[in-house]
Design a protein around this motif. Structure first.
Motif, PDB file in Angstrom:
ATOM      1  N   LEU A 238       4.240   1.910   1.236  1.00 25.14           N
ATOM      2  CA  LEU A 238       5.519   1.228   0.411  1.00 25.14           C
ATOM      3  C   LEU A 238       4.947   1.147  -0.960  1.00 25.14           C
ATOM      4  N   ARG A 239       3.895   1.137  -1.469  1.00 26.05           N
ATOM      5  CA  ARG A 239       3.339   1.258  -2.705  1.00 26.05           C
ATOM      6  C   ARG A 239       4.011   2.255  -3.654  1.00 26.05           C
ATOM      7  N   TYR A 240       4.475   3.479  -3.137  1.00 29.87           N
ATOM      8  CA  TYR A 240       5.036   4.578  -3.732  1.00 29.87           C
ATOM      9  C   TYR A 240       6.670   4.455  -3.567  1.00 29.87           C
ATOM     10  N   GLU A 241       7.055   3.676  -2.842  1.00 30.84           N
ATOM     11  CA  GLU A 241       8.618   3.611  -2.605  1.00 30.84           C
ATOM     12  C   GLU A 241       9.532   2.876  -3.961  1.00 30.84           C
ATOM     13  N   GLU A 242      10.243   3.785  -4.636  1.00 32.29           N
ATOM     14  CA  GLU A 242      10.788   3.428  -5.938  1.00 32.29           C
ATOM     15  C   GLU A 242      11.794   2.225  -5.749  1.00 32.29           C
TER      16      GLU A 242
ATOM     17  N   CYS B  70       6.222  -9.488   6.354  1.00 30.24           N
ATOM     18  CA  CYS B  70       6.237  -8.571   5.435  1.00 30.24           C
ATOM     19  C   CYS B  70       7.644  -8.922   4.567  1.00 30.24           C
TER      20      CYS B  70
ATOM     21  N   ARG C  97       9.000  -5.067  -5.087  1.00 32.56           N
ATOM     22  CA  ARG C  97       7.959  -6.005  -4.717  1.00 32.56           C
ATOM     23  C   ARG C  97       7.797  -6.124  -3.086  1.00 32.56           C
ATOM     24  N   TYR C  98       6.656  -5.959  -2.773  1.00 32.77           N
ATOM     25  CA  TYR C  98       6.307  -6.182  -1.180  1.00 32.77           C
ATOM     26  C   TYR C  98       5.204  -7.125  -0.973  1.00 32.77           C
TER      27      TYR C  98
ATOM     28  N   GLU D 283       1.062  -0.489   3.532  1.00 34.02           N
ATOM     29  CA  GLU D 283       0.970  -0.686   2.356  1.00 34.02           C
ATOM     30  C   GLU D 283       0.818   0.415   1.348  1.00 34.02           C
ATOM     31  N   LYS D 284       0.095   1.322   1.805  1.00 31.22           N
ATOM     32  CA  LYS D 284      -0.168   2.739   1.198  1.00 31.22           C
ATOM     33  C   LYS D 284       1.300   3.423   1.161  1.00 31.22           C
TER      34      LYS D 284
END
Length: 133
Positions: free
Chosen positions: A82-86, A9, A90-91, A79-80
């Motif tokens: 991490l997607r919403y971490e402000e 990751c 990018r990841y 990913e679900k």
């Protein structure tokens, strides 16, 4: 039961954050991976670097790589979150296949830090040996 696979990751955290906030973001990513069933085997924190292009209007990012093992179904769950971490610009999570690991070994084998005349001579000898093959 799904067999665990090796993943990497790569994250880019907002480089404009204070060191404490960056540490907290790194801990969050690692906690998410372990809570979702992953087992972290290595963390490489590269540090702050200039991005190749602006990401979310930011030009400095804090780069890190996290190697872990986990079941393939776990990746979507990670990913679900991490997607919403402000704080994450990018990841990217990739599976480390045998071919990729073999390539990394070859790169490590032939990488030499040049600093002394002996290092230069060793690099030249390795290059001529490789050319002879």
């Amino acid at each position: 039961m799904e067999k665990n696979k090796l993943y990497e990751c790569t994250v880019i955290i907002d480089g404009g954050l204070q060191d404490e906030a960056i540490t907290a973001a790194m801990e969050l990513v690692q906690r998410v991976i372990t809570e979702k069933g992953g087992s972290i085997s290595g963390v490489l924190e590269i540090g702050r670097r200039k991005t190749a292009y602006p990401i979310k209007k930011r030009t400095i990012g804090y780069y890190a790589h996290i190697e872990f093992t986990g079941a393939p179904g776990v990746i979507a769950e990670i990913e679900k979150v991490l997607r919403y971490e402000e704080d994450l610009l990018r990841y990217l999570i990739i599976q480390l296949t045998g071919a990729l690991l073999e390539m990394r070994k070859r790169v490590e084998k032939y990488s030499v830090v040049i600093g002394s005349p002996e290092d230069v001579a060793a690099l030249e000898a390795a290059a001529s040996e490789a050319a002879a093959k």
